[in-house]
Design an enzyme around this catalytic site. Structure first.
Site, mmCIF file in Angstrom:
data_model
loop_
_atom_site.group_PDB
_atom_site.id
_atom_site.type_symbol
_atom_site.label_atom_id
_atom_site.label_comp_id
_atom_site.label_asym_id
_atom_site.label_seq_id
_atom_site.Cartn_x
_atom_site.Cartn_y
_atom_site.Cartn_z
ATOM 1 N N LEU A 16 135.232 77.457 16.210
ATOM 2 C CA LEU A 16 135.615 77.808 17.574
ATOM 3 C C LEU A 16 134.667 78.839 18.189
ATOM 4 O O LEU A 16 134.474 79.931 17.657
ATOM 5 C CB LEU A 16 137.044 78.350 17.588
ATOM 6 C CG LEU A 16 137.602 78.757 18.955
ATOM 7 C CD1 LEU A 16 137.683 77.563 19.884
ATOM 8 C CD2 LEU A 16 138.975 79.418 18.793
ATOM 9 N N ASP A 17 134.074 78.455 19.335
ATOM 10 C CA ASP A 17 133.226 79.342 20.140
ATOM 11 C C ASP A 17 132.059 79.929 19.350
ATOM 12 O O ASP A 17 131.594 81.038 19.628
ATOM 13 C CB ASP A 17 134.062 80.484 20.757
ATOM 14 C CG ASP A 17 135.105 79.978 21.727
ATOM 15 O OD1 ASP A 17 134.875 78.931 22.346
ATOM 16 O OD2 ASP A 17 136.170 80.622 21.857
ATOM 17 N N GLN A 18 131.564 79.181 18.371
ATOM 18 C CA GLN A 18 130.426 79.652 17.581
ATOM 19 C C GLN A 18 129.236 78.700 17.662
ATOM 20 O O GLN A 18 128.271 78.833 16.915
ATOM 21 C CB GLN A 18 130.841 79.844 16.116
ATOM 22 C CG GLN A 18 131.871 80.944 15.920
ATOM 23 C CD GLN A 18 132.233 81.148 14.459
ATOM 24 O OE1 GLN A 18 131.370 81.197 13.594
ATOM 25 N NE2 GLN A 18 133.512 81.254 14.174
ATOM 26 N N GLY A 36 137.586 82.824 21.312
ATOM 27 C CA GLY A 36 139.004 82.500 21.242
ATOM 28 C C GLY A 36 139.734 82.729 22.548
ATOM 29 O O GLY A 36 139.145 82.718 23.639
#
Length: 321
Positions: A224-226, A198
């Site tokens: 998000l960002d995974q 994040g």
């Protein structure tokens, strides 16, 4: 999976009948579905399937025309890719205002097995950099930076973008974009994911008091960002460091790891398997994590195994007394 296959992606509003229409049409043409994946996010449906076309009873152009007709009837978008076709791949760079990754990639673009065909920003700050390298630039953002994703998708299609690199593009892509380029969007995030996803990851790292921070190149998903991690770089965090210090240490690595992740993807030396990246290249050709010097500096002992070999044999108690 067979070497003669098609990758078919369907994206559109979630409605009944999409899967049945597409799969039955493939069956009728002697096409065998080897893998299929479906998802719905924010009302957007996505289906990606890999199909064996070695016994297909029509031409590739006929298959495309057939799926175009289905797409028109259902009100969805259907794209068909044949990975074995010898077509030069195109890269699109998405940018905001930070120049270091886009400059790095453009300066080393001859090392990539693809053409950088377009730079798309949600601000116009980096247009001079694109112009310097003779790459078309388009600003699709409002004054506040909100992107027009319909325009973005039109540009990606117009410039035949096969792969997208988020060169510090500071907006979250909607499922409408991510689903169309599933497994072909690469981002760099300034933390050692899964830590500190994040916004403001450098601040998060400082607040957590870490002694080592870093950056991560990863595939983009709707979470998000995974997305699956491709490569990472690390740096130490001095006890008196602030965010400016961390950015100065991290930004050169951001550019490097994004470029390395792109190179791995374009060389087909990584693949996504069950939600993680499977490496299938020669490790000596890349730096996936620590540098050789850093690995060499790590101690090798003690380990449980070394302690076990050095432990003396137990002495049997004397029972003669």
């Amino acid at each position: 999976m067979t070497s003669e296959f098609a990758e078919i992606t369907v994206v559109g509003g979630d409605k009944t009948g999409i899967v049945a229409n597409v799969t039955s049409s493939l069956f009728e043409r002697g096409i065998n579905i080897e893998d299929i994946d479906q998802a719905v996010r924010d009302g957007v449906f996505r289906m990606t399937l890999h199909a064996d076309i070695s016994e297909m009873v029509c031409t590739r152009d006929t298959l495309r025309d057939t799926l175009d007709d289905i797409a028109a009837d259902l009100g969805v978008d259907v794209t068909v890719r044949f990975p074995d076709e010898d077509v030069a791949r195109g890269i699109a760079l998405l940018v905001t205002k930070e120049s270091h990754p886009v400059e790095y990639i453009l300066e080393r673009r001859d090392e990539l097995d693809a053409e950088i065909r377009v730079v798309i920003g949600n601000h116009d700050d980096l247009e001079p950099i694109a112009a310097e390298h003779d790459v078309p630039f388009y600003d699709v953002g409002t004054e506040s930076g909100k992107p027009d994703e319909d325009r973005m998708l039109d540009l990606l299609d117009e410039h035949d973008a096969d792969c997208i690199a988020l060169a510090r593009y500071m907006r979250i892509l909607s499922p409408d974009v991510v689903f169309r380029y599933e497994g072909r969007i690469i981002n760099v995030h300034p933390s050692l994911l899964p830590a500190f996803p994040g916004a403001e990851p450098y601040r998060q790292a400082l607040d957590a008091g870490v002694r080592i921070a870093g950056v991560t190149g990863h595939y983009v998903t709707t979470d998000l960002d995974q997305g699956p991690i491709i490569a990472q770089r690390a740096f130490d965090v001095p006890s008196d460091a602030d965010r400016t210090d961390l950015k100065a240490r991290g930004q050169p690595l951001e550019a490097e790891v994004l470029f390395e992740s792109l190179r791995l993807h374009l060389n087909d030396d990584v693949a996504i398997h069950r939600g993680a990246v499977e490496f299938r290249g020669d490790e000596s050709d890349y730096q996936l994590g620590l540098s050789p010097a850093a690995r060499e500096a790590n101690p090798r002992e003690p380990t449980d195994e070394s302690l076990e070999t050095e432990r003396p044999e137990p002495v049997e108690p004397n029972t003669d007394d």
